[in-house]
Scaffold this active site. Sequence first.
Site, PDB file in Angstrom:
ATOM      1  N   TYR A 143      87.695 -23.326  68.491  1.00  0.00           N
ATOM      2  CA  TYR A 143      87.037 -22.836  67.275  1.00  0.00           C
ATOM      3  C   TYR A 143      88.049 -22.083  66.440  1.00  0.00           C
ATOM      4  O   TYR A 143      88.816 -21.277  66.969  1.00  0.00           O
ATOM      5  CB  TYR A 143      85.882 -21.904  67.649  1.00  0.00           C
ATOM      6  CG  TYR A 143      85.146 -21.309  66.463  1.00  0.00           C
ATOM      7  CD1 TYR A 143      84.344 -22.094  65.647  1.00  0.00           C
ATOM      8  CD2 TYR A 143      85.254 -19.950  66.168  1.00  0.00           C
ATOM      9  CE1 TYR A 143      83.659 -21.542  64.565  1.00  0.00           C
ATOM     10  CE2 TYR A 143      84.576 -19.389  65.088  1.00  0.00           C
ATOM     11  CZ  TYR A 143      83.783 -20.189  64.293  1.00  0.00           C
ATOM     12  OH  TYR A 143      83.114 -19.631  63.220  1.00  0.00           O
ATOM     13  N   ASP A 238      96.251 -20.263  67.304  1.00  0.00           N
ATOM     14  CA  ASP A 238      95.168 -19.418  66.826  1.00  0.00           C
ATOM     15  C   ASP A 238      94.910 -18.364  67.899  1.00  0.00           C
ATOM     16  O   ASP A 238      94.258 -18.633  68.907  1.00  0.00           O
ATOM     17  CB  ASP A 238      93.920 -20.260  66.551  1.00  0.00           C
ATOM     18  CG  ASP A 238      92.773 -19.404  66.012  1.00  0.00           C
ATOM     19  OD1 ASP A 238      92.932 -18.166  65.937  1.00  0.00           O
ATOM     20  OD2 ASP A 238      91.718 -19.983  65.674  1.00  0.00           O
ATOM     21  N   LYS A 266      90.030 -10.144  64.966  1.00  0.00           N
ATOM     22  CA  LYS A 266      89.356  -9.358  66.003  1.00  0.00           C
ATOM     23  C   LYS A 266      90.062  -8.028  66.318  1.00  0.00           C
ATOM     24  O   LYS A 266      89.950  -7.114  65.532  1.00  0.00           O
ATOM     25  CB  LYS A 266      89.106 -10.244  67.220  1.00  0.00           C
ATOM     26  CG  LYS A 266      88.212 -11.443  66.800  1.00  0.00           C
ATOM     27  CD  LYS A 266      87.585 -12.261  67.881  1.00  0.00           C
ATOM     28  CE  LYS A 266      86.526 -13.155  67.257  1.00  0.00           C
ATOM     29  NZ  LYS A 266      86.767 -14.574  67.351  1.00  0.00           N
TER      30      LYS A 266
HETATM   31  C1  LIG Z   1      86.556 -15.569  66.104  1.00  0.00           C
HETATM   32  C2  LIG Z   1      87.553 -16.624  65.935  1.00  0.00           C
HETATM   33  C3  LIG Z   1      87.894 -17.128  64.667  1.00  0.00           C
HETATM   34  C4  LIG Z   1      87.140 -16.745  63.418  1.00  0.00           C
HETATM   35  O1  LIG Z   1      87.298 -15.417  63.088  1.00  0.00           O
HETATM   36  P1  LIG Z   1      86.214 -14.743  62.107  1.00  0.00           P
HETATM   37  O2  LIG Z   1      86.749 -13.353  61.919  1.00  0.00           O
HETATM   38  O3  LIG Z   1      84.912 -14.816  62.815  1.00  0.00           O
HETATM   39  O4  LIG Z   1      86.221 -15.520  60.845  1.00  0.00           O
HETATM   40  C5  LIG Z   1      88.927 -18.021  64.571  1.00  0.00           C
HETATM   41  N1  LIG Z   1      89.592 -18.436  65.661  1.00  0.00           N
HETATM   42  C6  LIG Z   1      89.296 -17.986  66.892  1.00  0.00           C
HETATM   43  C7  LIG Z   1      90.088 -18.440  68.061  1.00  0.00           C
HETATM   44  C8  LIG Z   1      88.257 -17.083  67.066  1.00  0.00           C
HETATM   45  O5  LIG Z   1      87.936 -16.678  68.298  1.00  0.00           O
END
Ligand SMILES: *Cc1c(COP(=O)(O)O)cnc(C)c1O
Length: 429
Positions: A143, A238, A266
């Site tokens: 994701y 990511d 995060k």
């Molecule tokens: C949470 C998450 C996102 C998205 O971040 P948001 O601040 O919710 O837009 C993207 N990549 C990864 C791996 C994530 O866990």
Amino acid sequence: MSKTSAKLFAEAQKYIPGGVNSPVRAFKAVGGNPLFIKKAKGPYLQDVEGRKYIELINSWGPMLFGHAFEPVEKAVKKAMKRSPSFGAPTALEVRIAQLICELVPSIEKVRMVNSGTEATMSAIRVARGYTGKDKIIKMEGCYHGHGDSFLIAAGSGAITMGEPNSPGVTKGTAQDTLLAPYNDLEAVKKLIAANPDQIAAIILEPIPGNMGLVLPQEDYLEGLRALCDAHKIVLIFDEVMTGFRLAAGGAQERLGVTPDLTTLGKIIGGGMPVGAYGGKAEIMDFVSPVGPVYQAGTLSGNPIAMAAGYTMLKHIAEHPDVYSHLDAIGEEITDGIGEVMQASGLPYSINQIGSMYSLFFTEKEVTDFESAKGSNTEFFGKYFQAMLKHGVYLAPSQFESLFLSTALKPKHIKAIIKAHKHSIEELTN
Ligand SMILES: *Cc1c(COP(=O)(O)O)cnc(C)c1O
């Protein structure tokens, strides 16, 4: 007496689609009504009805030191007095950028944004601008936020293009996103061969937490690194979830594989809405105003958010033992729940690294999205509700990692294992 969660949820649905501002909060995967939260401190979450839970979500990752971490609280209060936003550069932005470059091995320059979604959207735009190519490869089950380019499912054939997996994403966009199963280097090789000189970037969670926690197999990430080098493809890790969680330098430090670009989120905001993308100076210098790739943000580098984030990162930099401590907590909890599972005779598989873990109800090892989907999600729903009844609040979906914090003391760890034992006993009798 304040309102109950059930009443608030009914009201919320009148004004907010599905009653929530982000879908997984709605408890659809586990049944029942979501809890409305009043406050949180350390490892505890308290709902509007006054019930207290030990929680293993930590706002989906940011709360590495538990809730209402005092140094962050103080820094935010201080920043607030100076006005919440200027829309002009501040000294703090320089300090946090420097600290990120020092902590994360591959980052030479970094741009702050407001969410992980913005970070990944911007990173692929820069990769495309830098390489002059259009297509990206992503891994099934990873994701990367809700940007159009990432809301793509695998097409019918292994080397066909992707298909939108949300209405509103155009077929045109989907054509530029190619899908491979995680941990499958051969599939990536095939995609590159079938799309010669067209792949701008490979983007993945180096250690995915968004299909439940899955670990990379030996030489997988190294293999991707070599493919990217051979074909002039930008490798994007990511690390929105794993950044500052698995090590000060994220999964890339822990695993020793260096991407070209990294996306963060995060923890980097300490609970405030923050994201960032960064990497090789040569690539990052394609970003406006020094380069031609446009990316901007009215509230990017917001002083309140930077105060929270900088305080988190500073604390991490000054306490390198945080990660061995978190590793120990992660191992103790998964050893404890593993013993109970073993004794129960139920099919199970546990993936864990540091302060992230997932318990799957399948006897097969979970190595990709396909095997994650083999878990008994109906049983997970019952397990989730049983744990809640015993005072432990888990992520309300099988396909999420749990996040541990340093606020978990031995008594909390014992309580989690005990709640797990009672829950499993009740569900098997
Ligand atoms: C949470 C998450 C996102 C998205 O971040 P948001 O601040 O919710 O837009 C993207 N990549 C990864 C791996 C994530 O866990």
